[in-house]
Scaffold this motif. Structure first.
Motif, PDB file in Angstrom:
ATOM      1  N   GLN A  31       3.814 -35.127  16.012  1.00 47.96           N
ATOM      2  CA  GLN A  31       4.375 -36.754  15.910  1.00 47.96           C
ATOM      3  C   GLN A  31       2.705 -37.662  15.390  1.00 47.96           C
TER       4      GLN A  31
ATOM      5  N   GLU B  60      15.415 -43.910  25.797  1.00 50.02           N
ATOM      6  CA  GLU B  60      15.141 -45.083  24.599  1.00 50.02           C
ATOM      7  C   GLU B  60      16.059 -45.837  24.639  1.00 50.02           C
TER       8      GLU B  60
ATOM      9  N   ASP C 107      10.777 -47.430  19.229  1.00 45.22           N
ATOM     10  CA  ASP C 107       8.912 -47.556  19.250  1.00 45.22           C
ATOM     11  C   ASP C 107       8.925 -48.244  19.546  1.00 45.22           C
TER      12      ASP C 107
ATOM     13  N   HIS D 108       9.762 -41.733  28.934  1.00 44.84           N
ATOM     14  CA  HIS D 108      10.215 -42.541  27.507  1.00 44.84           C
ATOM     15  C   HIS D 108      12.212 -41.430  27.412  1.00 44.84           C
TER      16      HIS D 108
ATOM     17  N   TYR E 270      14.087 -43.674  15.014  1.00 44.54           N
ATOM     18  CA  TYR E 270      13.088 -43.465  16.604  1.00 44.54           C
ATOM     19  C   TYR E 270      11.718 -45.065  16.349  1.00 44.54           C
TER      20      TYR E 270
ATOM     21  N   GLY F 159      14.728 -39.407  25.567  1.00 43.90           N
ATOM     22  CA  GLY F 159      15.468 -38.885  25.126  1.00 43.90           C
ATOM     23  C   GLY F 159      17.025 -39.183  24.577  1.00 43.90           C
TER      24      GLY F 159
ATOM     25  N   PHE G 105       3.034 -42.568  15.163  1.00 46.63           N
ATOM     26  CA  PHE G 105       2.211 -42.930  15.533  1.00 46.63           C
ATOM     27  C   PHE G 105       1.149 -43.970  15.205  1.00 46.63           C
TER      28      PHE G 105
ATOM     29  N   ASP H   9       2.244 -43.121  28.705  1.00 44.28           N
ATOM     30  CA  ASP H   9       3.482 -42.157  28.083  1.00 44.28           C
ATOM     31  C   ASP H   9       3.991 -41.685  28.273  1.00 44.28           C
TER      32      ASP H   9
ATOM     33  N   SER I 218       8.327 -37.169  28.551  1.00 41.31           N
ATOM     34  CA  SER I 218       9.326 -37.525  27.374  1.00 41.31           C
ATOM     35  C   SER I 218      10.371 -36.903  27.326  1.00 41.31           C
ATOM     36  N   PRO I 219      11.290 -35.939  27.719  1.00 39.88           N
ATOM     37  CA  PRO I 219      11.909 -35.112  27.421  1.00 39.88           C
ATOM     38  C   PRO I 219      13.248 -35.710  26.832  1.00 39.88           C
ATOM     39  N   ASN I 220      14.560 -34.702  26.614  1.00 37.07           N
ATOM     40  CA  ASN I 220      15.064 -35.688  25.708  1.00 37.07           C
ATOM     41  C   ASN I 220      16.538 -34.852  26.926  1.00 37.07           C
TER      42      ASN I 220
ATOM     43  N   THR J 170       2.138 -37.026  22.650  1.00 36.16           N
ATOM     44  CA  THR J 170       3.141 -36.041  22.723  1.00 36.16           C
ATOM     45  C   THR J 170       2.107 -35.013  21.717  1.00 36.16           C
TER      46      THR J 170
ATOM     47  N   TYR K 288       0.467 -42.692  24.712  1.00 34.85           N
ATOM     48  CA  TYR K 288       1.044 -41.875  24.236  1.00 34.85           C
ATOM     49  C   TYR K 288       0.737 -40.440  24.292  1.00 34.85           C
TER      50      TYR K 288
ATOM     51  N   HIS L 227       7.399 -29.541  26.261  1.00 28.76           N
ATOM     52  CA  HIS L 227       7.107 -30.649  27.294  1.00 28.76           C
ATOM     53  C   HIS L 227       6.095 -30.622  28.042  1.00 28.76           C
TER      54      HIS L 227
HETATM   55  N1  ARG Z   1      11.573 -37.687  23.384  1.00 30.30           N
HETATM   56  C1  ARG Z   1      10.904 -37.120  22.293  1.00 30.30           C
HETATM   57  C2  ARG Z   1      10.091 -36.232  22.570  1.00 30.30           C
HETATM   58  O1  ARG Z   1      10.750 -34.858  23.074  1.00 30.30           O
HETATM   59  C3  ARG Z   1       8.813 -37.776  23.028  1.00 30.30           C
HETATM   60  C4  ARG Z   1       9.015 -39.350  23.260  1.00 30.30           C
HETATM   61  C5  ARG Z   1       7.642 -39.457  23.345  1.00 30.30           C
HETATM   62  N2  ARG Z   1       7.484 -41.352  23.680  1.00 30.30           N
HETATM   63  C6  ARG Z   1       7.155 -42.345  22.628  1.00 30.30           C
HETATM   64  N3  ARG Z   1       7.478 -43.645  22.899  1.00 30.30           N
HETATM   65  N4  ARG Z   1       7.617 -42.342  20.797  1.00 30.30           N
HETATM   66  O2  ARG Z   1       9.954 -35.466  21.690  1.00 30.30           O
END
Ligand code: ARG
Length: 591
Positions: A352, A258, A328, A159, A324, A161, A356, A119, A122-124, A348, A346, A133
């Protein structure tokens, strides 16, 4: 590869002496100091300790059973029971010849391939991808490539957002103040403006916040207008993501955002409540400690002023909204059910970590049967800092957009290339600048210990000397150019007839022995999820090659010596190219 042959034989010998021993612990590693040998093992000491045996005696017994005289010089027992191995020069030469003939490239695919979900990126949605990112994207892509290269089955999943409270605010902004022309010109910029505007209003006025909430609820209940706007926001964002991924040559097997898990969230919460893993707290639902872990390792408690306090993971807010963590947990269950992976990774940022740790601990309580069968790993990284040591920002204080950063990298690389090689035509310089610019951004990230913060420096990343992409790319072009010149005068391609490689100088031997370690380094990368080990390996290779060019002229030599040296250039270039490719970096033939 040779270290694995040696390792197989060592395991055989250990088995003969200790039939019940766990052979997976019997490993052969590079010797940190070449004075003592090329490879070593410390495994026998650990085995002896477990059995309260004399380690040197065990080493002597194992050595008595070890058949490796065809590979190694006399094997020494060192210190408290290390075995040190030194390869025979003709074995090293033969390995080089084999690679020259294209039979192997010093690695073996795994005999126990695992399936691994990664994973990353995973941008938003509705936000520009920023430099934060970039680390996830670059690290995740490189790890995927290396795992695949070693024969593992990899599933990559972006993944994104695309769900959550931000969409209530975005919907209000879209309906009230959307500037269509601005959206055409710069969709992400316009969506960002809308979000910032409404977010500020929500902070100031309760009624605005309520409006945003009601738009969100309508979206969640499937209101057609809101759904259509939301889908348009995703589409516009995906265009931007795809542009960046296209430039970076990054791809995903799946992009399950998500929102994909939305239908499972209520059931997830219900199950966690029914099993007693979560409970009600002040109208919300949350997972608390079950007291099964020592407090210092328990992610559901924190120490404050000497006291241990609850640190629950919220899974449903008192207004019914989900968190969130809920997504997950549902995601984990889905991935497990769909791909049955041996491992889920993962990638990130380090902020975070607690999230996790809580997710992993909660999942183990939820699915205790999976304790042993699936490994969960949070591969986290530090921040990118500006030259002032503060988080990397533009001069005006905004977050740096990834697309602009990549543009600047290519522009700066163009200047470097034009200065170095003004005779190349412009199209050629553009293409080289693209490779060098993007390669520099990637390499400056991948050569770091991912857990440390690092200072983003254009000068350092584009320098032709030092641990940089241009230096490695240049090393590749140097070998490529020698090979081109040689091919004009003799038939290197006719390498199948080659039997006469003889490594006579220390510089030749040093390169050849380093090449042998390629596969071992890749294994280390996958054990610790650290591509910087490969970066360091390639940097060392480039350094050894440059010493080799200085003391061993290739084109002026003749006979066996010439053949040996061409083989070193050829195989060195192949390993550099393959290694860079595993870091996601393209190569160029001239620079
Ligand atoms: N979208 C989140 C961010 O920009 C990261 C997601 C990471 N993956 C996950 N399964 N939580 O910080």
């Amino acid at each position: 590869m040779l270290h694995l042959d040696l390792q197989d034989r060592l395991q055989e010998a250990v088995k003969a002496i200790l039939p019940e021993a766990d052979l997976s612990t019997v490993q052969v590693r590079s010797c940190p100091d070449p004075k003592f040998g090329d490879y070593q093992t410390s495994a026998l000491m650990a085995l002896a300790k477990e059995r309260k045996m004399n380690p040197r005696q065990l080493a002597t017994d194992v050595l008595g059973k070890l058949r490796a005289d065809d590979l190694c010089e006399k094997i020494d027992i060192a210190g408290a029971g290390f075995l040190n191995f030194r390869l025979k020069p003709e074995v090293v030469a033969e390995a080089l010849a084999g690679a020259f003939r294209g039979e192997h490239l010093f690695f073996r695919t795994s005999s126990q391939p695992r399936s691994i979900v990664i994973d990353f990126s995973s941008p938003n949605v509705a936000k520009p991808m920023h430099v934060g990112h970039i680390r996830s994207t670059i690290l995740g892509e490189s790890l995927s490539r290396i795992f695949r290269f070693l024969g593992h089955r990899v599933v990559t999943d972006n993944h994104i957002g695309d769900w959550g409270t931000a969409f209530g605010k975005l919907l209000v902004g879209w309906k009230e103040s959307l500037d269509r022309d601005a959206l055409q010109r710069d969709p992400i910029g316009e969506m960002e403006r809308l979000y910032k505007k409404i977010n500020a209003e929500c902070d100031a006025e309760e009624t605005r916040l309520e409006l945003a909430r009601s738009e969100l609820v309508k979206l969640q209940q499937g209101d057609a207008e809101n759904l259509a706007i939301w889908q348009e926001m995703i589409r516009l964002s995906q265009v931007q993501f795809d542009e960046v991924y296209g430039r970076l040559k990054v791809s995903f097997d799946h992009t399950l955002g998500e929102s994909f898990y939305n239908p499972q969230l209520q059931a997830t919460v219900d199950e966690l409540m029914a099993t007693g893993i979560a409970r009600e707290s002040q109208g919300a639902k949350a997972i608390f400690s079950d007291g099964s872990m020592p407090q210092k390792d328990d992610p559901f408690v924190v120490q404050r002023d000497g006291e241990w306090l609850d640190n629950p993971a919220l899974i449903q807010k008192n207004d019914g909204g989900f968190n969130y963590a809920t997504t997950d947990l549902a995601t984990l269950a889905y991935r497990h059910a769909t791909w049955r992976p041996d491992e889920i990774v993962y990638v990130t940022d380090g902020r975070q970590q607690l999230h996790f740790r809580q997710i992993f601990a909660a999942f183990r309580r939820w699915r205790p049967d999976l304790e042993k069968s699936v490994k969960l790993a949070h591969v986290w990284f530090g921040s990118i800092l500006g030259e002032d040591g503060k988080p990397f920002k533009t001069r005006s204080g905004d977050t740096v957009r990834l697309t602009e950063l990549l543009d600047e990298a290519e522009e700066r690389a163009f200047a470097v290339v034009s200065e170095k090689n003004p005779s190349l035509d412009e199209a050629q310089r553009n293409e080289i600048a693209r490779i060098v610019g993007l390669g520099s951004v990637k390499y400056s990230d991948l050569c770091q210990n991912r857990q440390s913060d690092y200072v983003f420096s254009w000068d350092k990343m584009l320098a032709l000397n030092g641990n940089s992409a241009p230096y490695l790319l240049f090393s590749y072009t140097r070998a490529a150019s020698i090979l081109r010149k040689a091919e004009q005068s003799d038939a290197v391609t006719n390498a199948t007839t080659l039997t006469a490689i003889r490594l006579s100088s220390p510089e030749e031997q040093a390169v050849a022995k380093h090449l042998l370690k390629f596969g071992q380094v890749l294994e280390l990368v996958t054990e610790e999820y650290r591509p910087n080990f490969l970066g360091a390996y390639l940097y060392e290779l480039a350094g050894l090659l440059s010493r080799f060019y200085e003391s061993c002229p290739v084109l002026q030599s003749s006979g066996n010596e010439r053949l040996t040296r061409l083989a070193i250039c050829f195989v060195g270039a192949r390993v550099l190219k393959q290694g860079l490719n595993l870091l996601g970096i393209e190569t160029t033939e001239t620079m």
